[in-house]
Design a protein around this motif. Structure first.
Motif, mmCIF file in Angstrom:
data_model
loop_
_atom_site.group_PDB
_atom_site.id
_atom_site.type_symbol
_atom_site.label_atom_id
_atom_site.label_comp_id
_atom_site.label_asym_id
_atom_site.label_seq_id
_atom_site.Cartn_x
_atom_site.Cartn_y
_atom_site.Cartn_z
ATOM 1 N N LEU A 1 11.157 1.005 0.286
ATOM 2 C CA LEU A 1 11.210 1.492 -1.090
ATOM 3 C C LEU A 1 11.044 0.323 -2.045
ATOM 4 O O LEU A 1 11.662 -0.724 -1.869
ATOM 5 C CB LEU A 1 12.541 2.204 -1.348
ATOM 6 N N PHE A 2 10.221 0.513 -3.063
ATOM 7 C CA PHE A 2 9.863 -0.577 -3.964
ATOM 8 C C PHE A 2 10.085 -0.142 -5.413
ATOM 9 O O PHE A 2 9.543 0.883 -5.852
ATOM 10 C CB PHE A 2 8.390 -0.945 -3.745
ATOM 11 N N LEU A 3 10.902 -0.912 -6.139
ATOM 12 C CA LEU A 3 11.086 -0.665 -7.566
ATOM 13 C C LEU A 3 9.838 -1.163 -8.283
ATOM 14 O O LEU A 3 9.650 -2.366 -8.453
ATOM 15 C CB LEU A 3 12.341 -1.367 -8.086
ATOM 16 N N LEU A 4 8.998 -0.232 -8.724
ATOM 17 C CA LEU A 4 7.679 -0.563 -9.250
ATOM 18 C C LEU A 4 7.719 -0.935 -10.730
ATOM 19 O O LEU A 4 6.993 -1.827 -11.183
ATOM 20 C CB LEU A 4 6.740 0.627 -9.027
ATOM 21 N N TYR A 5 8.584 -0.263 -11.491
ATOM 22 C CA TYR A 5 8.687 -0.538 -12.929
ATOM 23 C C TYR A 5 9.889 0.225 -13.467
ATOM 24 O O TYR A 5 10.384 1.160 -12.826
ATOM 25 C CB TYR A 5 7.414 -0.105 -13.664
ATOM 26 N N ALA A 6 10.362 -0.170 -14.662
ATOM 27 C CA ALA A 6 11.498 0.518 -15.276
ATOM 28 C C ALA A 6 11.556 0.209 -16.763
ATOM 29 O O ALA A 6 11.127 -0.855 -17.210
ATOM 30 C CB ALA A 6 12.808 0.097 -14.600
ATOM 31 N N TRP A 7 12.092 1.152 -17.524
ATOM 32 C CA TRP A 7 12.423 0.899 -18.925
ATOM 33 C C TRP A 7 13.511 1.876 -19.358
ATOM 34 O O TRP A 7 13.710 2.930 -18.742
ATOM 35 C CB TRP A 7 11.214 0.975 -19.846
ATOM 36 N N TYR B 1 20.706 6.082 -23.542
ATOM 37 C CA TYR B 1 19.267 5.852 -23.530
ATOM 38 C C TYR B 1 18.554 6.922 -22.686
ATOM 39 O O TYR B 1 19.146 7.595 -21.849
ATOM 40 C CB TYR B 1 18.970 4.499 -22.884
ATOM 41 N N TYR B 2 17.254 7.043 -22.929
ATOM 42 C CA TYR B 2 16.360 7.621 -21.937
ATOM 43 C C TYR B 2 16.009 6.482 -20.987
ATOM 44 O O TYR B 2 15.724 5.369 -21.428
ATOM 45 C CB TYR B 2 15.082 8.151 -22.584
ATOM 46 N N ALA B 3 16.001 6.771 -19.697
ATOM 47 C CA ALA B 3 15.692 5.725 -18.719
ATOM 48 C C ALA B 3 14.669 6.249 -17.719
ATOM 49 O O ALA B 3 14.784 7.376 -17.227
ATOM 50 C CB ALA B 3 16.958 5.282 -17.992
ATOM 51 N N LEU B 4 13.655 5.423 -17.440
ATOM 52 C CA LEU B 4 12.621 5.780 -16.474
ATOM 53 C C LEU B 4 12.506 4.675 -15.439
ATOM 54 O O LEU B 4 12.362 3.502 -15.787
ATOM 55 C CB LEU B 4 11.270 5.964 -17.177
ATOM 56 N N THR B 5 12.593 5.043 -14.167
ATOM 57 C CA THR B 5 12.345 4.087 -13.080
ATOM 58 C C THR B 5 11.218 4.639 -12.214
ATOM 59 O O THR B 5 11.099 5.855 -12.026
ATOM 60 C CB THR B 5 13.601 3.852 -12.211
ATOM 61 N N LEU B 6 10.383 3.734 -11.711
ATOM 62 C CA LEU B 6 9.260 4.111 -10.849
ATOM 63 C C LEU B 6 9.458 3.487 -9.479
ATOM 64 O O LEU B 6 9.788 2.289 -9.372
ATOM 65 C CB LEU B 6 7.928 3.643 -11.453
ATOM 66 N N TRP B 7 9.199 4.289 -8.440
ATOM 67 C CA TRP B 7 9.454 3.858 -7.069
ATOM 68 C C TRP B 7 8.234 4.150 -6.200
ATOM 69 O O TRP B 7 7.675 5.245 -6.241
ATOM 70 C CB TRP B 7 10.667 4.577 -6.501
ATOM 71 N N MET C 1 19.030 9.096 -8.631
ATOM 72 C CA MET C 1 18.341 10.388 -8.567
ATOM 73 C C MET C 1 17.038 10.253 -7.780
ATOM 74 O O MET C 1 16.709 11.088 -6.924
ATOM 75 C CB MET C 1 18.076 10.898 -9.980
ATOM 76 N N ALA C 2 16.283 9.188 -8.053
ATOM 77 C CA ALA C 2 15.005 8.980 -7.365
ATOM 78 C C ALA C 2 15.206 8.771 -5.865
ATOM 79 O O ALA C 2 14.527 9.401 -5.040
ATOM 80 C CB ALA C 2 14.288 7.783 -7.978
ATOM 81 N N PRO D 1 0.845 -1.210 0.000
ATOM 82 C CA PRO D 1 0.000 0.000 0.000
ATOM 83 C C PRO D 1 0.878 1.257 0.000
ATOM 84 O O PRO D 1 1.324 1.729 1.042
ATOM 85 C CB PRO D 1 -0.785 -0.141 1.319
ATOM 86 N N PHE D 2 1.098 1.825 -1.166
ATOM 87 C CA PHE D 2 2.036 2.939 -1.293
ATOM 88 C C PHE D 2 1.451 4.249 -0.762
ATOM 89 O O PHE D 2 0.284 4.576 -1.004
ATOM 90 C CB PHE D 2 2.439 3.139 -2.758
ATOM 91 N N GLU D 3 2.295 5.012 -0.076
ATOM 92 C CA GLU D 3 1.956 6.366 0.324
ATOM 93 C C GLU D 3 2.296 7.368 -0.777
ATOM 94 O O GLU D 3 1.668 8.429 -0.891
ATOM 95 C CB GLU D 3 2.732 6.770 1.583
ATOM 96 N N PHE D 4 3.297 7.019 -1.573
ATOM 97 C CA PHE D 4 3.816 7.965 -2.562
ATOM 98 C C PHE D 4 4.460 7.169 -3.692
ATOM 99 O O PHE D 4 5.171 6.184 -3.451
ATOM 100 C CB PHE D 4 4.845 8.876 -1.889
ATOM 101 N N VAL D 5 4.209 7.583 -4.939
ATOM 102 C CA VAL D 5 4.806 6.936 -6.112
ATOM 103 C C VAL D 5 5.577 7.991 -6.896
ATOM 104 O O VAL D 5 5.007 9.032 -7.278
ATOM 105 C CB VAL D 5 3.748 6.269 -6.998
ATOM 106 N N LEU D 6 6.845 7.703 -7.129
ATOM 107 C CA LEU D 6 7.733 8.639 -7.812
ATOM 108 C C LEU D 6 8.263 8.011 -9.096
ATOM 109 O O LEU D 6 8.680 6.850 -9.112
ATOM 110 C CB LEU D 6 8.917 8.991 -6.904
#
Length: 521
Positions: free
Chosen positions: A358-364, A339-345, A484-485, A319-324
């Motif tokens: 902290l949870f690595l939610l997704y990345a590309w 590359y362009y890189a995006l990570t979601l936390w 950075m995140a 149950p996330f309080e905040f998604v970055l």
């Protein structure tokens, strides 16, 4: 050695023990090395070892035509240069009776190849060599830059990017193309790799039959070995770490297999006993992993170990309080750039202790025009209900911010520019959040297959591997996005260490105002 002297030496009949030694040396490069060792190293007795036999066996396969592209990675002190650049040409010319063979030897500095020309000349002009093979070949030219044989063969000493356009060889030997001191310079690596892929292949007498041999101790994931492995579709890789690693067991096309089977078994204990090896390990994890283990990254990771990541198996996310979301932008749109890189936390709290997790939610990561990247970023942020998008504060970051704001109308998430340079270089930034991993606060999702094996999700494994390989990985875009995140989450109070969270809770309790009764008693 004059022609007359060489002729007189060749006239002496070879009998008895000398005839037997001659026969052995003609059948085996290793036997030739043992026979002639004292000529080059009179003060240092030869220490025999299976690693030397392995090197010789693969060079023999090159002469036989069984191997045309060969990579040899062995620790420093394994006599790779001495065997390949000094003994090997002399063995081809005399014992193998190929006096017309032509060699080019190149290193990161010409002084190394010139040194080996002098040592090869010493072998060729020795009374022992001339007495055994002087009737076949002798040197007609000696010198540090080039030596030549009576059979039109020669050996040219040069450096990376120093090969003249008219020189072509039957054997192109690359000996330590990368300097250990300069291995971290991307500009120097790029220049070396361009030379390897675009110049070296054109310097062969017969492109389909001539051989290229690359020998070195590893210095970087993108060193000569790393580049050639990507460039060559067919190659033999003789890779022998100082300490045996069963996960990287070496086998080659000629039937060779690393003779060791026990993890931690030493490569050459007669020359490098346990005490010496332990001394090498004190050089540091990068030097040990690269130069001695032939792996440019430390097993398990460098600054952030793979084992520090925590596994999350449930299908449901916490149950996330905040998604970055964190976007690392490329410098340019061209294909050859990063590359362009995006990570979601996601951030949530441990239900028992309240400590932030902290949870690595997704990345590309992708190479694409900025317009396409903007669409992907907005789509990903909407899909995962991102609260805040973090964009690296540089030229393309500002352009991306404007486009994302324009496209994200109707879906509200915050956008913040972040300048990671205020925390130092890339290494300093990762070190500043290293403790979050070491304390077990960072999670990533895993999946269980039908056999009960648990593995990281593919995109998560890509992130974990790149971070583990930093700073010697080929790319660091996902690493930059992640550091950075996590740095940002730490700055705004979401990524607290266990001790910091405990202190924060104590401070809250201390300064929390006492509750007053709603009604008088």
């Amino acid at each position: 050695m004059t022609q007359m002297t060489a002729d007189r030496a060749a006239m002496v009949p070879v009998t008895g023990l000398a005839a037997f030694q001659k026969l052995l040396a003609e059948r085996s490069l290793y036997e030739f090395v043992k026979l002639m060792w004292h000529v080059v190293e009179p003060a240092t007795p030869m220490t025999e070892g299976r690693v030397l036999e392995a090197i010789c066996r693969h060079l023999e396969a090159v002469v036989d035509g069984d191997i045309k592209r060969l990579i040899i990675n062995v620790p420093p002190g394994a006599s790779k240069s001495l065997i390949t650049c000094c003994f090997f040409p002399a063995w081809v010319w005399g014992p193998q009776n190929i006096p017309a063979a032509r060699f080019i030897t190149a290193a990161y500095t010409v002084t190394l190849t010139e040194r080996d020309n002098e040592r090869c000349s010493r072998i060729m002009t020795s009374p022992l060599y001339l007495s055994l093979w002087g009737d076949r070949v002798h040197l007609t030219k000696t010198g540090v830059s080039q030596i030549a044989t009576s059979g039109t063969g020669w050996k040219l000493a040069t450096s990376v990017e120093g090969v003249s356009t008219g020189a072509r060889a039957d054997y192109f030997i690359i000996d330590d193309a990368n300097s250990v001191k300069q291995a971290e310079s991307k500009a120097i690596r790029d220049g070396t790799n361009l030379w390897l892929t675009e110049v070296v292949p054109t310097r062969l007498n017969n492109p389909s039959e001539s051989a290229i041999i690359n020998i070195q101790q590893r210095t970087h994931e993108q060193d000569a070995t790393g580049t050639l492995i990507e460039a060559w579709t067919e190659y033999d890789h003789l890779m022998l770490p100082m300490v045996y690693d069963p996960d990287r067991h070496c086998e080659t096309s000629i039937g060779f297999s690393d003779w060791r089977s026990e993890e931690g078994e030493l490569l050459w204990p007669e020359r490098f006993p346990p005490a010496v090896v332990e001394g090498y390990k004190r050089m540091g994890p990068y030097a040990w992993a690269s130069q001695f283990q032939q792996s440019p990254v430390t097993r398990g990771g460098g600054l952030v170990l793979r084992e520090w990541w925590q596994e999350w198996l449930p299908k449901e996310t916490p149950p996330f309080e905040f998604v970055l979301a964190s976007l690392d932008t490329a410098i340019k749109d061209k294909e050859e750039n990063d590359y362009y890189a995006l990570t979601l936390w996601g951030v949530w709290r441990d239900p028992d202790t309240g400590t932030p997790r902290l949870f690595l939610l997704y990345a590309w990561k992708r190479r694409a025009p900025l317009a396409a990247i903007v669409v992907d970023v907005v789509t990903t942020c909407r899909r995962f209900r991102v609260d805040q998008l973090l964009i690296e504060d540089k030229a393309h970051g500002h352009i991306a911010q404007e486009e994302i704001r324009r496209m994200s109308n109707g879906w509200k998430f915050g956008i913040a520019m972040f300048d990671p340079r205020r925390y130092g270089d890339k290494t300093a930034r990762l070190l500043s959040i290293q403790h979050l991993f070491s304390e077990g606060l960072v999670y990533a999702p895993v999946v269980e297959d039908e056999f009960g094996n648990v593995n990281w999700r593919t995109w998560a494994d890509e992130v974990i591997t790149e971070i583990a390989n930093f700073p010697r990985a080929k790319h660091d875009d996902l690493t930059d996005s992640s550091s950075m995140a996590l740095r940002y989450l730490r700055d705004i109070g979401f990524a607290l260490r266990k001790e910091e969270h405990a202190d924060d809770e104590r401070n809250r309790a201390t300064f929390r105002p006492k509750s007053k009764a709603l009604y008088p008693v």
